[in-house]
Write a protein that holds these residues in place. Structure first.
Motif, PDB file in Angstrom:
ATOM      1  N   ASP A  96       0.820  -1.213   0.000  1.00  0.00           N
ATOM      2  CA  ASP A  96       0.000   0.000   0.000  1.00  0.00           C
ATOM      3  C   ASP A  96       0.853   1.262   0.000  1.00  0.00           C
ATOM      4  N   HIS A  97       2.027   1.198   0.609  1.00  0.00           N
ATOM      5  CA  HIS A  97       2.955   2.335   0.621  1.00  0.00           C
ATOM      6  C   HIS A  97       4.378   1.822   0.430  1.00  0.00           C
ATOM      7  N   PHE A 121      14.750   1.227   2.225  1.00  0.00           N
ATOM      8  CA  PHE A 121      13.503   0.919   1.521  1.00  0.00           C
ATOM      9  C   PHE A 121      12.505   0.407   2.544  1.00  0.00           C
ATOM     10  N   PHE A 122      11.291   0.955   2.495  1.00  0.00           N
ATOM     11  CA  PHE A 122      10.252   0.571   3.449  1.00  0.00           C
ATOM     12  C   PHE A 122       8.958   0.317   2.687  1.00  0.00           C
ATOM     13  N   ALA A 123       8.336  -0.832   2.949  1.00  0.00           N
ATOM     14  CA  ALA A 123       7.061  -1.169   2.311  1.00  0.00           C
ATOM     15  C   ALA A 123       6.041  -1.537   3.383  1.00  0.00           C
ATOM     16  N   LEU A 124       4.823  -1.048   3.218  1.00  0.00           N
ATOM     17  CA  LEU A 124       3.753  -1.278   4.189  1.00  0.00           C
ATOM     18  C   LEU A 124       2.571  -1.946   3.482  1.00  0.00           C
ATOM     19  N   TYR A 125       2.108  -3.058   4.047  1.00  0.00           N
ATOM     20  CA  TYR A 125       1.022  -3.854   3.469  1.00  0.00           C
ATOM     21  C   TYR A 125      -0.161  -3.899   4.445  1.00  0.00           C
ATOM     22  N   SER A 126      -1.358  -3.709   3.911  1.00  0.00           N
ATOM     23  CA  SER A 126      -2.549  -3.826   4.748  1.00  0.00           C
ATOM     24  C   SER A 126      -2.891  -5.281   5.036  1.00  0.00           C
ATOM     25  N   ARG A 127      -2.446  -6.189   4.155  1.00  0.00           N
ATOM     26  CA  ARG A 127      -2.706  -7.606   4.316  1.00  0.00           C
ATOM     27  C   ARG A 127      -1.712  -8.395   3.474  1.00  0.00           C
TER      28      ARG A 127
END
Length: 525
Positions: free
Chosen positions: A380-381, A398-404
């Motif tokens: 998501d981001h 590097f940063f990644a954000l997942y809702s699921r």
């Protein structure tokens, strides 16, 4: 006159054929109908998983051999048919435990995005249904074909880094033995003729997997001694690995005199199913003289199965014929509904996130010598930036954000993370130990080295292990907890390996405690 003399002969031949044909009892007919209904509904309910597997069988050279497995299964059953019809199928309630276990495995894969678990569950539930509907004695007769169904599952890609490393070590040893000066760095071998890489496609994984499937079949059909079977399987694992190392060495050796282009062309022609055929012939030639099963020796013995005290005790737990089918379908409905409910979970996401300030470090322009941007499909981001401190150390973040997590968005999945797919970057070797991280060296264009440390975060879990992340994702989904998942990669380009490690260690200490820093970056409460 001739016609009347031929009539009795035709009738006699028909009578003999009728007598020799296996007779299917009413019990067998009913059980086969129940099994067919169960399998059709299981196939239809898990159709997407079977479609994914079929796509891999057809389009991935690593799994092309699986196309033959269904035909092998039919042949294995047919070879047992005369003895199988002497057994009586009976629905068996403990088989439903296996059905539930298989569906639970499928559920774990469905809620975490782990395709291997989904596909394993989709195959295993067919095995469980057969056991529940046909009972312990028939299962004993069909034990090998049922077990061989596991080769329908595309597995083995996880072995690629290990096989790359083993092949590289065999290759460098043979290169030195043949008098060619060479230096090895991970899976890269530098020689006077040029720099060679033991790439993923050259790891030999597809031949190892196919050889294991073939050797398992040969060991069952051609041997009766378990000692000989075990020794044959050991050779079947070791031989293709060694042969692949010899092949890689041959390419390097030829390149020293004929040039890299000639050696690469020869390797492309030779390295394929021709190579596998030669290794297969070598394996069968070594095992041929030790085959100890007679050609007319039946693969199972119905009388021995019927006389088994253990199977007799297990057969006491039989239930009415329809129970195996109904129980299987009821369990299927339960787990599919559970997966559907879990699929609705999604953690709330902030509208926007940004890389925070770090004490002692400042943001710097992101200008890598060779472009590097990790893959995070479905996140998501995503954030990518560079930090630099007063000592000149710099770290890319590097940063990644997942809702699921699911099939379309899988942190740590194949082709995700620090190693950019379809790029000039190549995996070289595992990196130095970094707390809570998966550390690896990447190499590009034969000149740029990059150290990458990957961290995963969900709930209170902070880990560099994809397996640990998946377990945490599974636990949260099964308990209906909508927690986000984060992936953080700290990386730096360096010609000095020690300097790269020191830079990442310094930045890691500056953002400690790391779990809290990642939560703050994701703007979690």
């Amino acid at each position: 006159m001739t016609g009347s003399s031929m009539q009795p002969e035709a009738e006699l031949a028909a009578a003999v054929a009728e007598k020799s044909r296996p007779r299917i009892s009413l019990e067998w007919r009913a059980s086969l109908i129940h099994l067919a209904v169960a399998w059709v509904i299981l196939f239809a309910s898990l159709a997407s998983d079977w479609a994914d597997m079929a796509d891999q069988w057809w389009n991935s050279s690593t799994y092309n051999h699986i196309i033959l497995v269904p035909f092998i299964l039919v042949w294995l059953v047919w070879m047992r048919i005369d003895e199988l019809v002497k057994l009586k199928p009976q629905a068996w309630w403990p088989g439903l435990i296996l059905v539930a276990g298989a569906l639970f495995c499928w559920l774990l894969g469905a809620v975490s995005g782990l395709n291997l678990a989904r596909q394993l569950g989709a195959v295993a539930v067919l095995q469980g249904a057969a056991i529940a509907i046909l009972g312990p004695r028939v299962t004993a007769g069909l034990f090998f074909p049922l077990a061989y169904m596991l080769f329908l599952v595309p597995f083995g890609e996880e072995l690629v880094p290990l096989l790359q490393t083993i092949t590289a070590k065999i290759t460098i040893a043979l290169t030195h033995w043949s008098g060619v000066p060479a230096v090895i760095e991970g899976v890269f071998i530098d020689t006077p003729a040029g720099l060679f890489e033991v790439a993923e496609a050259c790891s030999g994984v597809k031949f190892l997997i196919a050889m294991i499937a073939l050797a398992t079949l040969v060991a069952h059909v051609c041997f009766t001694s378990w000692t000989r079977r075990l020794l044959f399987m050991i050779v079947a694992v070791v031989l293709p690995v060694l042969a692949n190392g010899v092949r890689a060495w041959g390419t390097i050796y030829i390149a020293q005199s004929q040039g890299v282009a000639f050696a690469a062309g020869f390797d492309h022609i030779f390295y394929g199913w021709v190579f596998f055929a030669l290794v297969m012939v070598a394996l069968l030639a070594m095992g041929w003289r030790f085959f100890d099963r007679a050609v007319d020796d039946p693969l199972i013995n119905a009388e021995r199965i019927m006389a088994s005290p253990t199977l007799s005790r297990l057969a006491e737990w039989t239930v009415p014929a329809w129970s195996g089918l109904i129980g299987t379908l009821a369990l299927l409905a339960l787990f599919v509904a559970w997966a559907a409910k879990a699929a609705t979970l999604a953690a709330p996401m902030p509208d926007r996130i940004d890389l925070p300030a770090v004490a002692g470090w400042e943001r710097a322009p992101y200008e890598p010598e060779i472009w590097w941007a990790p893959a995070a499909g479905g996140a998501d981001h995503r954030l990518l930036g560079r930090y630099r401190n007063g000592e000149g150390q710099q770290v890319d973040v590097f940063f990644a954000l997942y809702s699921r997590q699911d099939e379309e968005r899988e942190a740590g999945g194949f082709g995700q993370g620090a190693l950019m797919p379809d790029s000039v970057w190549r995996w070289e070797q595992d990196g130095p130990a970094i707390e809570d991280a998966k550390s690896e060296w990447l190499f590009a264009e034969g000149r740029v080295l990059r150290l990458a440390a990957t961290f995963f975060r969900t709930g209170d879990t902070l880990t560099g292990s994809v397996a640990n992340l998946k377990l945490a994702n599974m636990r949260d989904s099964l308990l209906m907890r909508d927690r986000p998942t984060m992936m953080l990669i700290l990386s730096t380009e360096e010609t000095n390996r020690q300097a790269a490690f020191q830079s990442i260690t310094a930045f890691r200490q500056a953002i400690d405690p790391l779990g809290d820093w990642m939560d703050a970056t994701a703007e979690l409460p």
